[in-house]
Design a protein around this motif. Structure first.
Motif, PDB file in Angstrom:
ATOM      1  N   THR A  61     -16.456 -29.656  13.532  1.00 35.75           N
ATOM      2  CA  THR A  61     -15.987 -28.278  13.297  1.00 35.75           C
ATOM      3  C   THR A  61     -16.983 -27.269  13.850  1.00 35.75           C
ATOM      4  O   THR A  61     -16.602 -26.309  14.533  1.00 35.75           O
ATOM      5  CB  THR A  61     -15.770 -28.042  11.802  1.00 35.75           C
ATOM      6  OG1 THR A  61     -14.772 -28.946  11.311  1.00 35.75           O
ATOM      7  CG2 THR A  61     -15.320 -26.607  11.547  1.00 35.75           C
ATOM      8  N   ALA A  62     -18.260 -27.484  13.584  1.00 37.14           N
ATOM      9  CA  ALA A  62     -19.290 -26.546  14.038  1.00 37.14           C
ATOM     10  C   ALA A  62     -19.396 -26.504  15.558  1.00 37.14           C
ATOM     11  O   ALA A  62     -19.762 -25.481  16.138  1.00 37.14           O
ATOM     12  CB  ALA A  62     -20.643 -26.922  13.436  1.00 37.14           C
ATOM     13  N   ASP A 102     -17.675 -22.644  17.837  1.00 35.97           N
ATOM     14  CA  ASP A 102     -16.933 -23.200  16.712  1.00 35.97           C
ATOM     15  C   ASP A 102     -15.498 -22.680  16.651  1.00 35.97           C
ATOM     16  O   ASP A 102     -14.724 -23.093  15.786  1.00 35.97           O
ATOM     17  CB  ASP A 102     -17.651 -22.886  15.406  1.00 35.97           C
ATOM     18  CG  ASP A 102     -17.839 -21.397  15.179  1.00 35.97           C
ATOM     19  OD1 ASP A 102     -17.900 -20.649  16.182  1.00 35.97           O
ATOM     20  OD2 ASP A 102     -17.927 -20.975  14.013  1.00 35.97           O
TER      21      ASP A 102
END
Length: 323
Positions: free
Chosen positions: A288-289, A229
């Motif tokens: 995002t992760a 991430d």
């Protein structure tokens, strides 16, 4: 309804590979613990099968089983000298394969890709087999596009795998395709195997294992997987391996079979697809992760890798609700 899997054992079958479909599919269960697949083994005429080892195997079904199966698996068999020389199959094997329904999936494990190719089932398709015989498959069947650098190939109705453990990967892939990540991961845990190795991962047999862990890129790869991430560049990876960028890039490709950038994108796509299957997060949150930073970038790499948009993938691969 329980999905019916028929495994065809031909003379020269490799015993380890013969057991893979039953081992994996029988561990796939729904939320109530009910088996989602039924696996049976057959042979030509229901006769005992000579294995590649010093014993024979007795089976309970003949090739008529193939006509009732939803998925037919051709277990790994050592290609006969006639098949390798002429690319042809005995009439009895061709007759058995004609029993398979058009709607059924057909799967070859390892060198049984030669059987599917000789039956014309791989014409115009991409396929793989054990890396040592990929060139022979190419030479013998020019209408087949052979990819020697992958663990398995999914053409929808026809699937092929590379050697050994790649058969496990392919069977788990089918469970994922049918029932989603949660069911497949549960089957993998009960089999005590890795839950996911992407079909596009290189066959590693050609690449020597590093002798000294201090000269390996494995530590940097482990660090990257724990920090997907975050922004990760080639200098970051080289620093965690205590190497120069040039040395790291060379050793990484020798060990993994692709560049650090290609590997990193694939790992991020893998994380994104798992989150799409197992969570209700939005595409932007998943981006995002997974380290893509934006939904736009995730969509770009996801489509380039898998040929579908994240939303379409989620609708296809999310495990169905069990009543």
């Amino acid at each position: 309804m329980t999905h019916q899997v028929a495994v065809l054992a031909l003379d020269g079958v490799i015993p380890f590979d013969l057991g893979i479909p039953a081992r994996v599919f029988r561990e796939a269960r729904d939320a109530d613990g009910k088996n989602l697949y039924s696996v049976s083994t057959c042979s030509l005429g229901g006769r005992p099968v000579r294995t590649s080892q010093d014993f024979v195997i007795a089976v309970e079904h003949d090739e008529g089983l193939l006509a009732r199966a939803d998925t037919v698996v051709i277990a790994t068999q050592e290609p006969t000298s006639e098949l390798l020389a002429t690319g042809t199959l005995p009439d009895e094997i061709l007759g058995a394969l004609r029993l398979v329904r058009p709607s059924s999936r057909v799967v070859s494990l390892c060198t049984s890709a030669f059987v599917l190719a000789a039956a014309g089932l791989l014409d115009g398709r991409t396929a793989t087999t054990h890396w040592t015989l990929c060139q022979a498959l190419t030479d013998l069947f020019p209408r087949v596009s052979v990819d020697p650098d992958v663990l398995f190939v999914d053409n929808g109705q026809v699937l092929t795998s590379a050697g050994g453990a790649a058969g496990i990967d392919l069977c788990l892939h089918l469970v994922r395709r049918d029932h989603g990540a949660e069911v497949a991961n549960g089957a993998a845990r009960r089999c005590v195997v890795a839950p996911w190795r992407d079909g596009g991962q290189a066959q590693f047999i050609e690449h020597p294992l590093p002798i000294d862990s201090d000269s390996s890129t494995a530590g940097a790869r482990a660090w990257a997987l724990a920090h997907l991430d975050e922004p990760i560049g080639l200098p970051d990876l080289a620093r965690h391996a205590n190497m120069s960028v040039r040395t790291f890039s060379r050793r990484f490709r020798a060990e993994v079979g692709e560049s650090p950038a290609q590997w990193l994108i694939q790992r991020r796509v893998d994380r994104a697809r798992r989150l799409l299957e197992t969570s209700d997060l939005t595409v932007d949150h998943i981006a995002t992760a997974a380290g893509f930073g934006s939904g736009t970038l995730l969509r770009k790499h996801f489509h380039a890798t898998l040929g579908v948009a994240p939303g379409s993938y989620r609708r296809t691969f999310t495990a169905p609700v069990v009543a």
